[in-house]
Design a protein around this motif. Structure first.
Motif, mmCIF file in Angstrom:
data_model
loop_
_atom_site.group_PDB
_atom_site.id
_atom_site.type_symbol
_atom_site.label_atom_id
_atom_site.label_comp_id
_atom_site.label_asym_id
_atom_site.label_seq_id
_atom_site.Cartn_x
_atom_site.Cartn_y
_atom_site.Cartn_z
ATOM 1 N N MET A 1 -17.459 -27.017 -41.476
ATOM 2 C CA MET A 1 -17.559 -26.047 -40.424
ATOM 3 C C MET A 1 -17.911 -26.762 -39.139
ATOM 4 S SD MET A 1 -20.379 -23.105 -40.122
ATOM 5 C CE MET A 1 -21.394 -23.551 -38.762
ATOM 6 N N SER A 2 -17.399 -26.282 -38.068
ATOM 7 C CA SER A 2 -17.711 -26.858 -36.769
ATOM 8 C C SER A 2 -18.099 -25.718 -35.833
ATOM 9 C CB SER A 2 -16.489 -27.604 -36.230
ATOM 10 O OG SER A 2 -16.772 -28.145 -34.970
ATOM 11 N N ASP A 3 -19.192 -25.914 -35.109
ATOM 12 C CA ASP A 3 -19.656 -24.905 -34.175
ATOM 13 C C ASP A 3 -20.356 -25.611 -33.033
ATOM 14 O OD1 ASP A 3 -20.105 -21.804 -33.975
ATOM 15 O OD2 ASP A 3 -21.973 -22.755 -33.323
ATOM 16 N N SER A 4 -20.274 -25.068 -31.844
ATOM 17 C CA SER A 4 -20.914 -25.704 -30.688
ATOM 18 C C SER A 4 -22.442 -25.626 -30.768
ATOM 19 C CB SER A 4 -20.422 -25.062 -29.388
ATOM 20 O OG SER A 4 -20.770 -23.684 -29.369
ATOM 21 N N ASP A 5 -22.966 -24.677 -31.538
ATOM 22 C CA ASP A 5 -24.420 -24.526 -31.705
ATOM 23 C C ASP A 5 -24.717 -24.188 -33.159
ATOM 24 O OD1 ASP A 5 -27.156 -24.105 -31.427
ATOM 25 O OD2 ASP A 5 -26.906 -22.134 -30.478
ATOM 26 N N PRO A 6 -24.558 -25.175 -34.081
ATOM 27 C CA PRO A 6 -24.764 -24.854 -35.501
ATOM 28 C C PRO A 6 -26.164 -24.359 -35.812
ATOM 29 C CG PRO A 6 -24.516 -27.220 -35.184
ATOM 30 C CD PRO A 6 -24.222 -26.572 -33.873
ATOM 31 N N TYR A 7 -27.185 -24.908 -35.165
ATOM 32 C CA TYR A 7 -28.552 -24.450 -35.422
ATOM 33 C C TYR A 7 -28.697 -22.980 -35.038
ATOM 34 C CZ TYR A 7 -33.608 -23.992 -35.216
ATOM 35 O OH TYR A 7 -34.896 -23.570 -35.402
ATOM 36 N N GLY A 8 -28.207 -22.616 -33.872
ATOM 37 C CA GLY A 8 -28.291 -21.227 -33.430
ATOM 38 C C GLY A 8 -27.517 -20.293 -34.336
ATOM 39 N N LEU A 9 -26.332 -20.723 -34.746
ATOM 40 C CA LEU A 9 -25.524 -19.906 -35.641
ATOM 41 C C LEU A 9 -26.227 -19.687 -36.971
ATOM 42 C CD1 LEU A 9 -22.883 -18.491 -36.495
ATOM 43 C CD2 LEU A 9 -22.055 -20.750 -37.205
ATOM 44 N N PHE A 10 -26.669 -20.781 -37.599
ATOM 45 C CA PHE A 10 -27.338 -20.651 -38.891
ATOM 46 C C PHE A 10 -28.621 -19.835 -38.770
ATOM 47 C CE2 PHE A 10 -24.725 -24.270 -40.335
ATOM 48 C CZ PHE A 10 -24.296 -23.736 -41.541
ATOM 49 N N THR A 11 -29.344 -20.024 -37.692
ATOM 50 C CA THR A 11 -30.591 -19.286 -37.496
ATOM 51 C C THR A 11 -30.325 -17.785 -37.407
ATOM 52 O OG1 THR A 11 -31.628 -21.180 -36.443
ATOM 53 C CG2 THR A 11 -32.596 -19.032 -35.984
ATOM 54 N N ARG A 12 -29.299 -17.398 -36.654
ATOM 55 C CA ARG A 12 -28.959 -15.966 -36.550
ATOM 56 C C ARG A 12 -28.531 -15.415 -37.911
ATOM 57 N NH1 ARG A 12 -26.862 -18.082 -31.958
ATOM 58 N NH2 ARG A 12 -24.703 -18.056 -32.673
ATOM 59 N N VAL A 13 -27.723 -16.180 -38.629
ATOM 60 C CA VAL A 13 -27.266 -15.731 -39.945
ATOM 61 C C VAL A 13 -28.450 -15.598 -40.906
ATOM 62 C CG1 VAL A 13 -25.894 -16.389 -41.966
ATOM 63 C CG2 VAL A 13 -24.922 -16.608 -39.664
#
Length: 125
Positions: A1-13
């Motif tokens: 997976m690639s995301d510009s803000d993986p920490y933010g994405l995972f944290t929200r999830v």
């Protein structure tokens, strides 16, 4: 997976899953040679936010698994490929025996080669 803000994405999830009462998270981490390991700060934050069971997988060694378990950052560590190549993995780990390497070129080949042709270690005592 690639995301510009993986920490933010995972944290929200993770926050949403916690709010929904999901009982466990299973992280399939980078397991290729140049994969990026999860930063410890991320693990610590997610452990604080998520009250359920955290399971990780992805090229773990016994030492790495035990370090995360001892730190309380995870509850379970999955060993996928080592189990394929070592039908007696728990006993090998318990006894500190070397692990057989899995043959990646035989995985998903449509036959038993690479799945059922690995030998168990010879145990004494």
């Amino acid at each position: 997976m690639s995301d510009s803000d993986p920490y933010g994405l995972f944290t929200r999830v993770i926050d949403r899953l916690e709010a929904l009462g999901v009982p466990r998270l299973h992280f399939a981490e980078d397991d290729w040679d140049n994969g990026t390991p999860l930063p410890m700060e991320w693990r610590q934050a997610w452990r604080e936010w998520f009250r359920g069971t955290i399971i990780v997988a992805g090229r773990y060694t016994v030492e790495r698994a035990e370090a995360l378990l001892d730190a309380g950052l995870v509850d379970l560590v999955a060993f996928g490929r080592p189990f394929v190549a070592n039908p007696d993995l728990p006993e090998r780990l318990r006894r500190g025996l070397p692990l057989a390497e899995f043959r990646a070129n035989s995985l998903f080949g449509g036959g038993p080669a690479g799945y059922t042709d690995y030998s168990a270690a010879a145990f004494t005592g």
